[in-house]
Design an enzyme around this catalytic site. Structure first.
Site, PDB file in Angstrom:
ATOM      1  N   ASP A 149       0.866  -1.162   0.000  1.00  0.00           N
ATOM      2  CA  ASP A 149       0.000   0.000   0.000  1.00  0.00           C
ATOM      3  C   ASP A 149       0.919   1.233   0.000  1.00  0.00           C
ATOM      4  O   ASP A 149       2.127   1.111   0.187  1.00  0.00           O
ATOM      5  CB  ASP A 149      -0.872  -0.032   1.262  1.00  0.00           C
ATOM      6  CG  ASP A 149      -1.558   1.291   1.506  1.00  0.00           C
ATOM      7  OD1 ASP A 149      -2.288   1.746   0.611  1.00  0.00           O
ATOM      8  OD2 ASP A 149      -1.344   1.879   2.589  1.00  0.00           O
ATOM      9  N   ALA A 151       0.164   5.350   1.251  1.00  0.00           N
ATOM     10  CA  ALA A 151       0.162   6.202   2.456  1.00  0.00           C
ATOM     11  C   ALA A 151      -0.012   5.383   3.732  1.00  0.00           C
ATOM     12  O   ALA A 151      -0.935   4.573   3.842  1.00  0.00           O
ATOM     13  CB  ALA A 151      -0.924   7.258   2.345  1.00  0.00           C
ATOM     14  N   ALA A 207     -12.570  10.283  10.535  1.00  0.00           N
ATOM     15  CA  ALA A 207     -11.885  10.500   9.254  1.00  0.00           C
ATOM     16  C   ALA A 207     -11.019   9.306   8.885  1.00  0.00           C
ATOM     17  O   ALA A 207     -10.835   8.980   7.718  1.00  0.00           O
ATOM     18  CB  ALA A 207     -11.048  11.772   9.325  1.00  0.00           C
ATOM     19  N   MET A 230     -10.145   4.238   6.294  1.00  0.00           N
ATOM     20  CA  MET A 230      -8.905   4.459   5.531  1.00  0.00           C
ATOM     21  C   MET A 230      -8.541   3.222   4.717  1.00  0.00           C
ATOM     22  O   MET A 230      -8.652   2.092   5.192  1.00  0.00           O
ATOM     23  CB  MET A 230      -7.763   4.816   6.488  1.00  0.00           C
ATOM     24  CG  MET A 230      -6.553   5.424   5.796  1.00  0.00           C
ATOM     25  SD  MET A 230      -6.899   7.057   5.093  1.00  0.00           S
ATOM     26  CE  MET A 230      -6.790   8.077   6.568  1.00  0.00           C
ATOM     27  N   LYS A 277     -11.022   7.108  -2.351  1.00  0.00           N
ATOM     28  CA  LYS A 277     -11.393   8.265  -1.526  1.00  0.00           C
ATOM     29  C   LYS A 277     -12.867   8.662  -1.606  1.00  0.00           C
ATOM     30  O   LYS A 277     -13.430   9.116  -0.622  1.00  0.00           O
ATOM     31  CB  LYS A 277     -10.472   9.456  -1.853  1.00  0.00           C
ATOM     32  CG  LYS A 277      -8.994   9.185  -1.542  1.00  0.00           C
ATOM     33  CD  LYS A 277      -8.730   8.628  -0.133  1.00  0.00           C
ATOM     34  CE  LYS A 277      -7.259   8.241   0.041  1.00  0.00           C
ATOM     35  NZ  LYS A 277      -7.080   7.170   1.024  1.00  0.00           N
ATOM     36  N   HIS A 294     -14.510   6.305   0.597  1.00  0.00           N
ATOM     37  CA  HIS A 294     -14.142   6.699   1.954  1.00  0.00           C
ATOM     38  C   HIS A 294     -15.072   7.835   2.421  1.00  0.00           C
ATOM     39  O   HIS A 294     -15.601   7.796   3.538  1.00  0.00           O
ATOM     40  CB  HIS A 294     -12.674   7.157   1.935  1.00  0.00           C
ATOM     41  CG  HIS A 294     -12.078   7.411   3.287  1.00  0.00           C
ATOM     42  ND1 HIS A 294     -10.775   7.104   3.584  1.00  0.00           N
ATOM     43  CD2 HIS A 294     -12.580   7.980   4.408  1.00  0.00           C
ATOM     44  CE1 HIS A 294     -10.518   7.453   4.842  1.00  0.00           C
ATOM     45  NE2 HIS A 294     -11.599   7.998   5.352  1.00  0.00           N
ATOM     46  N   ARG A 351     -10.771  -1.209  -2.757  1.00  0.00           N
ATOM     47  CA  ARG A 351     -10.812  -2.085  -1.588  1.00  0.00           C
ATOM     48  C   ARG A 351     -12.176  -2.006  -0.927  1.00  0.00           C
ATOM     49  O   ARG A 351     -12.794  -0.962  -0.975  1.00  0.00           O
ATOM     50  CB  ARG A 351      -9.740  -1.630  -0.574  1.00  0.00           C
ATOM     51  CG  ARG A 351      -8.349  -1.793  -1.087  1.00  0.00           C
ATOM     52  CD  ARG A 351      -7.403  -1.082  -0.146  1.00  0.00           C
ATOM     53  NE  ARG A 351      -6.060  -1.022  -0.716  1.00  0.00           N
ATOM     54  CZ  ARG A 351      -5.195  -0.060  -0.428  1.00  0.00           C
ATOM     55  NH1 ARG A 351      -5.523   0.929   0.401  1.00  0.00           N
ATOM     56  NH2 ARG A 351      -4.003  -0.077  -0.963  1.00  0.00           N
ATOM     57  N   ASP A 394      -1.564  -0.962   6.006  1.00  0.00           N
ATOM     58  CA  ASP A 394      -1.639  -0.364   7.343  1.00  0.00           C
ATOM     59  C   ASP A 394      -3.075  -0.119   7.781  1.00  0.00           C
ATOM     60  O   ASP A 394      -3.308   0.637   8.721  1.00  0.00           O
ATOM     61  CB  ASP A 394      -0.860   0.955   7.368  1.00  0.00           C
ATOM     62  CG  ASP A 394      -1.560   2.032   6.556  1.00  0.00           C
ATOM     63  OD1 ASP A 394      -1.959   1.745   5.402  1.00  0.00           O
ATOM     64  OD2 ASP A 394      -1.734   3.145   7.084  1.00  0.00           O
TER      65      ASP A 394
END
Ligand SMILES: *Cc1c(COP(=O)(O)O)cnc(C)c1O
Length: 613
Positions: A11, A13, A44, A48, A52, A55, A149, A175
């Site tokens: 991944d 970030a 927020a 993750m 986006k 998200h 994802r 992560d």
């Protein structure tokens, strides 16, 4: 041959760049503020890893009131503006990434990547990362696939790009829980990184300000989140990844498909092992119905409804012991006919259970001879039961079942047979021959997994056997009562997964074409093996007319068994040492999910062993 890791798919970030994954967080807070909604850092971060826009929707779904689509799009727009204005400040390469990537490449491992960022966002990130020396071999953004994802599609693109056919040769490192889910859906190995992750959500400064115990507690929460998501490995930092790779390679090597030429456990079909993946509880009606169907189907392989199958937890010997102890009365004398180790094992059972018995022993390389048996039956009127092994797996000798049963029946005796390695491969007509009982197990010719054994016996015999057994857990009568009166309920914990595998194995048996087809395949296997080895000067020690098509003992000659074993193992075959004390031998089973082509490959491998000497 053994597989190895061919690609690691990182991944971005929070995993390889942007310690703590801060770039998107401010964007989401600003985005929702622009539509008059204050969200927390935690909100927020929670989704993750997703694309986006997904998200943004996931955050909106956490709000107490639903918000209209155009508001979500507005929030997303502001998110993008904020993100683009600060993304370049969040492209720092995380600790140990550069040297780990270099070391992976040295092993020939490709570096792939997936991300929840869009391609436009990634353009900036890729450039910044490359300036610092990090440039994966492949990168795909979630906006380039129909769904980001937790769908596995981005990983599929990586696998396609690298030409990888088996996802188990790839590792997904991330992560967030979404990263782990993506990897699991793709069937890759999954690794969660704790330090600098979005899940930890701390800057370096915040980490430094924590006490040792506080940090430990925070890390434990991240670990728990990855664990719950199903991560295969959880590491503190990227410098542990190389250990993970070598550990996975070790597992891949260990799990490499090898053909077991041992008569139980044996090579089983994928569908059989796969059937174990469901957890069931023992008293559940569905499970009990499966148990009942397994017992009925086993009964009908060799008998009719005058007989019942009693399943027992444990290997084959448990069923043999339960059969002898349960179906022979306390004062009944047993005649054991012994021509191998499994016959001897029955004597040990009888000794320990203080059974009344006589025995006749025969040469291990010869079948049981009728003559001495008839003599014993004539002379000793006290004998109540005759017990022997059908196929002596010790040597591969097949005993004359029909003659022995007819003889014993002519004298009015009970007949109990250890048909462990012949059941479902030889035609055994229990009602036709009037056989009283036989014992076998899940992991022989039914080609199931080890852990269950069974006795098929006349119902009348079982029903009058109450109180015979000196053992509680191996009491055949009690087990029968439990399983039949209880509608398929085991008395004690049943190996549920093994039973589900046995259900599947029986289905496979019928799918193949039942006894006829299985017998035909085993015969052919045996023929290819014996004829092939004979050409190499390796001879079977049992005469062909006494030889089963289950397992064969070969003269080892001046070959060294451990060398032969190791060489064949590296070629994907597991062989079996001999059990004869009189001469050096080795044994080859040809039952299980093995075919004539495997036997031919084995003969080739053995011939190469001989030539290499
Ligand atoms: C495999 C086998 C058994 C049972 O052995 P376990 O190790 O208890 O499974 C008994 N008799 C024969 C003839 C066998 O082949």
């Amino acid at each position: 041959m053994a597989k190895t890791i061919k690609a690691v798919i990182f991944d971005w970030a929070g995993t390889t760049v942007d310690y703590g994954c801060f770039a998107p967080v401010k964007g989401f807070i600003d985005g929702f503020k622009s539509i008059g909604i204050n969200i927390t850092n935690e909100m927020a971060r929670k989704p993750m890893g997703l694309l986006k826009i997904d998200h943004t929707r996931a955050i909106a779904a956490m709000l107490p009131e639903p918000i209209p689509e155009e508001q979500i799009l507005k929030a997303y727009e502001v998110f993008e503006t904020t993100l683009f204005s600060n993304i370049e400040q969040h492209c720092d390469i995380k600790d140990h990434v550069l040297e780990t990537v270099a070391a992976l490449r040295e092993q020939g491992i490709k570096i792939g990547s997936t991300t929840g960022y869009t391609s436009a966002m990634m353009e900036r990130v890729l450039q910044k990362a490359e300036e610092q020396g990090y440039a994966p071999d492949f990168c795909i953004s979630a906006d380039r696939v129909p769904k980001g994802r937790p769908y596995p599609y981005m990983i599929w693109h990586n696998l396609m790009h690298f030409g990888i056919s088996d996802a188990r040769e790839a590792i997904k490192v991330g992560d967030t829980a979404a990263d782990i889910a993506e990897g699991k859906h793709a069937d890759c190995w999954t690794v969660g990184v704790i330090m600098g992750s979005s899940e930890l959500g701390l800057t370096r400064e915040e980490v430094a300000a924590l006490s040792e115990n506080e940090l430990k507690d925070r890390k434990a929460l991240v670990r728990a989140a990855y664990y719950m998501a199903g991560a295969d490995y959880i590491i503190d930092d990227m410098n542990e990844l190389l250990h993970v790779v070598s550990d996975i390679n070790r597992k891949l090597d260990q799990n490499a498909a090898r053909k077991l030429l041992t008569p139980g456990p044996l090579t089983t079909r994928h569908s059989v092992k796969h059937a174990m993946l469901t957890d069931h509880c023992t008293w559940d009606d569905t499970y009990k119905a499966i148990t009942t169907s397994v017992m009925n189907d086993i009964t009908h392989i060799a008998a009719n409804d005058d007989y019942a199958t009693v399943l027992l937890q444990g290997s084959g010997s448990y069923a043999v012991e339960a059969m002898i102890n349960g179906l022979c009365g306390k004062n009944e004398k047993i005649l054991f006919l012994v021509n191998g180790e499994y016959g001897k094992r029955m004597l040990t059972i009888a000794d320990k259970s203080r059974k009344l018995y006589e025995q006749i022993s025969f040469d291990m390389t010869q079948p049981i001879d009728i003559g001495p048996v008839e003599k014993a039956l004539q002379e000793d009127k006290d004998i109540a039961a005759v017990v022997f092994v059908h196929c002596e797996t010790t040597t591969g000798v097949i005993n004359p079942l029909e003659e022995l049963v007819k003889l014993a029946k002519a004298y009015g005796k009970k007949v109990l047979v250890d048909a462990m390695s012949s059941f479902a491969a030889y035609d055994i007509d229990m009602p036709g021959l009037d056989i009283d009982a036989l014992a076998s197990s899940s992991n022989k010719c039914l080609e199931g997994l080890p852990g269950l054994s069974f006795v098929i016996a006349k119902k009348t015999l079982i029903e009058e056997s109450r109180g015979n057994s000196p053992s509680h857990s191996l009491d055949l009568y009690d087990q029968y009562q439990g399983l039949y009166a209880g509608g398929g309920k085991f008395r004690f914990t049943s190996p549920t997964n093994v039973l589900l595998a046995l259900r599947q194995a029986i289905d496979e048996y019928h799918k193949e074409g039942g006894l006829r087809a299985r017998r035909k395949r085993y015969r052919k296997n045996h023929q290819v093996l014996v004829q092939g080895l004979e050409k190499l000067g390796i001879r079977s020690i049992v005469a062909p007319e006494n030889q089963s098509y289950i397992i064969t003992t070969f003269d080892l000659g001046n070959l060294d068994f451990s060398k032969l074993y190791e060489t064949l193992k590296s070629n994907g075959f597991i062989i079996y040492p001999g059990k004869l004390t009189s001469m050096p031998t080795f044994r080859l089973g040809n039952i299980g999910d093995v075919y004539p082509k495997d036997m031919a490959a084995l003969v080739t491998a053995i011939s190469e062993c001989i030539c290499a000497r």
